[in-house]
Design a protein around this motif. Structure first.
Motif: not given
Length: 171
Positions: A1, A5, A7-12, A14-15, A39
């Motif tokens: 990714d 974005d 926040a989105r780049r970190l969220r994925k 991390c999950a 992450s």
């Protein structure tokens, strides 16, 4: 990714890092040392235009897995090995849609790179039909995108790739 974005780049990742941790599988982030650090990924894969190896090691620490794209260059592999890389990646070995304008490596490069004593990754246009030749030449891992995620059944495709290594081990 590689979107902007943050926040989105970190969220994925991390999950993904949490899921990988449950299964004791290391997660590597491509091209982004800071994202790998934020992450809690196991490491990062560096290309030619990415952060310097020493800077990545300083940010991620001595236990991080840091791999380096060597493309078609044995000298780049030699330099990465001397710097402390954990694995070396070569390719593209075959034409591929994601990497249409890149360099093309020959399988002899895998044989020659065995001298560095590091795991070797083959990249580029790899299928279950041509992957065995790369394993026979010395690849420890095959980096696959289209032949896996473009398959009608990803699980079956992954099993076919895994079988290439099983046959090599027994043969």
């Amino acid at each position: 990714d590689k979107t902007h974005d943050a926040a989105r780049r970190l969220r994925k990742p991390c999950a993904l890092s949490a899921i990988c941790g449950e299964f004791d599988v290391p997660l590597g982030i491509n091209d982004d040392v800071e994202l790998a650090h934020a992450s809690h990924a196991a490491g990062v894969h560096l290309g030619e235009d990415d952060d310097e190896f020493a800077a990545a090691r300083a940010v991620l620490g001595t236990n991080a897995i840091i791999g380096v794209s060597c493309y078609d260059s044995l000298q780049r592999a030699r330099d990465a090995a001397a710097a402390g890389a954990d694995y070396l990646a070569f390719g593209a070995f075959f034409p591929s849609i994601p990497n249409t304008g890149g360099r093309h490596a020959k399988t002899d490069l895998l044989r020659d790179a065995r001298e560095f004593g590091l795991p070797l990754v083959a990249i580029g246009g790899i299928t279950t039909e041509n992957g065995r030749s790369l394993i026979a030449a010395g690849a420890d891992y095959l980096a696959v995108i289209s032949a896996l995620f473009g398959a009608s059944d990803v699980r079956v495709a992954a099993q076919r790739f895994a079988a290439l290594f099983e046959r090599q081990d027994s043969g």
